[in-house]
Scaffold this active site. Structure first.
Site, short mmCIF file in Angstrom:
data_model
loop_
_atom_site.label_atom_id
_atom_site.label_comp_id
_atom_site.label_asym_id
_atom_site.label_seq_id
_atom_site.Cartn_x
_atom_site.Cartn_y
_atom_site.Cartn_z
N LYS A 33 0.85 -1.20 0.00
CA LYS A 33 0.00 0.00 0.00
C LYS A 33 0.87 1.24 0.00
O LYS A 33 1.76 1.39 0.84
CB LYS A 33 -0.92 0.03 1.22
CG LYS A 33 -1.81 1.27 1.28
CD LYS A 33 -2.73 1.26 2.48
CE LYS A 33 -2.05 1.71 3.75
NZ LYS A 33 -1.79 3.19 3.79
N ASP A 60 -3.53 4.22 -1.97
CA ASP A 60 -4.45 4.65 -0.92
C ASP A 60 -4.42 6.17 -0.78
O ASP A 60 -3.83 6.72 0.14
CB ASP A 60 -4.03 3.97 0.40
CG ASP A 60 -4.87 4.40 1.58
OD1 ASP A 60 -6.05 4.77 1.38
OD2 ASP A 60 -4.35 4.37 2.72
N LYS A 62 -7.50 8.00 -1.23
CA LYS A 62 -8.84 8.40 -0.77
C LYS A 62 -9.37 9.61 -1.53
O LYS A 62 -9.74 10.63 -0.93
CB LYS A 62 -8.83 8.67 0.73
CG LYS A 62 -8.34 7.51 1.59
CD LYS A 62 -8.32 7.86 3.06
CE LYS A 62 -7.78 6.74 3.90
NZ LYS A 62 -6.33 6.50 3.71
N ASP A 65 -13.49 14.62 -4.10
CA ASP A 65 -13.56 15.92 -4.75
C ASP A 65 -14.81 15.92 -5.62
O ASP A 65 -15.63 15.01 -5.54
CB ASP A 65 -12.29 16.15 -5.58
CG ASP A 65 -11.89 17.62 -5.65
OD1 ASP A 65 -12.76 18.45 -6.00
OD2 ASP A 65 -10.72 17.94 -5.36
N THR A 117 -10.64 4.40 10.43
CA THR A 117 -10.63 3.58 11.65
C THR A 117 -10.15 4.36 12.87
O THR A 117 -10.21 3.86 13.98
CB THR A 117 -9.73 2.34 11.47
OG1 THR A 117 -8.43 2.75 11.02
CG2 THR A 117 -10.33 1.39 10.46
N ARG A 208 2.89 -1.57 10.90
CA ARG A 208 3.97 -1.68 11.89
C ARG A 208 4.36 -3.11 12.27
O ARG A 208 5.55 -3.38 12.45
CB ARG A 208 3.60 -0.89 13.15
CG ARG A 208 3.44 0.62 12.91
CD ARG A 208 2.98 1.32 14.19
NE ARG A 208 2.78 2.75 14.01
CZ ARG A 208 1.61 3.32 13.75
NH1 ARG A 208 0.54 2.57 13.61
NH2 ARG A 208 1.52 4.62 13.61
#
Length: 229
Positions: A33, A60, A62, A65, A117, A208
């Site tokens: 990603k 990614d 997002k 607009d 999230t 991570r």
């Protein structure tokens, strides 16, 4: 060989760091990603380089607009050869339909973000969204499905409900994945990998636990094993 279900989040501040991590991974075991920070500093060149290395890329960004602008951005992303991209479902029906028209089914996968999230009930109240997170996520997911998109990004805590109410084949992509011993960091609606898969997630976005591991490939292998047991 089953398709990779883990998407490793390259949340780095430089192309060098991202490429260094990529060289330690196996494209048969994961996808990658590229998000806002990395794309801003490294741009399309890095996406193409990672693709040449054999990795499927989830871009990614997002997009959110006016419909015409989002459509053009999605077309540009598809031209980069990415495997998956996302828009924000809060952009509404016209925007979602424009994005789908720009990226026809069978090309790059096109999914939508429902709620980040990191957001909880207090955050929703602050911005004036009515209802609990699960209700809003379902509403936006149904809108996304009705507009012909391929899936949504959603919390692992919402996967089970969405899987029951949305079409088979509608992809559920789940960030906020943590190992049981990990801290939550800035995520609030999270779950472990095995729980997310059991609840019906198709793909897991994991950062991570892999990118900061002493041996990223070993961590990836162990995570893949944990979701196939």
């Amino acid at each position: 060989m089953k398709e990779p279900r883990i998407i490793v989040a390259l949340d780095f501040s430089s192309a060098e760091k991202a490429l260094n991590l990529a060289t330690q991974l196996n494209p048969e075991l994961c996808r990658l990603k590229v998000g806002k920070e990395l794309f801003t500093v490294a741009g399309p060149k890095l996406v193409k380089q990672l693709t040449r290395e054999g990795f499927d890329i989830f871009l990614d960004l997002k997009f959110h607009d006016i419909p015409n602008t989002v459509a053009k951005a999605c077309k540009a992303a598809a031209d980069l050869g990415v495997w998956m991209m996302n828009v924000h479902a809060l952009g509404g029906k016209k925007m979602l339909l424009a994005a789908r028209e720009a990226v026809p089914p069978g090309t790059a996968r096109l999914i939508a973000v429902t709620l980040l999230t990191s957001m909880n009930q207090d955050d929703l109240n602050d911005v004036g969204l009515q209802g609990e997170p699960e209700q809003i996520v379902l509403r936006l997911a149904k809108l996304t499905q009705n507009c012909g998109l391929d899936g949504v990004v959603c919390s692992a805590l919402e996967v089970s409900s969405l899987r029951q109410q949305l079409n088979t084949g509608f992809n559920l992509v789940t960030p906020g994945i943590r190992l049981e011993e990990d801290s939550l960091d800035d995520q609030k609606r999270v779950a472990t990998p095995s729980t997310a898969i059991k609840n019906g997630a198709d793909y897991l976005v994991i950062g991570r636990p892999i990118t900061q591991a002493q041996d990223p490939l070993l961590a990836l292998q162990q995570l893949n094993q944990s979701i196939t047991m």
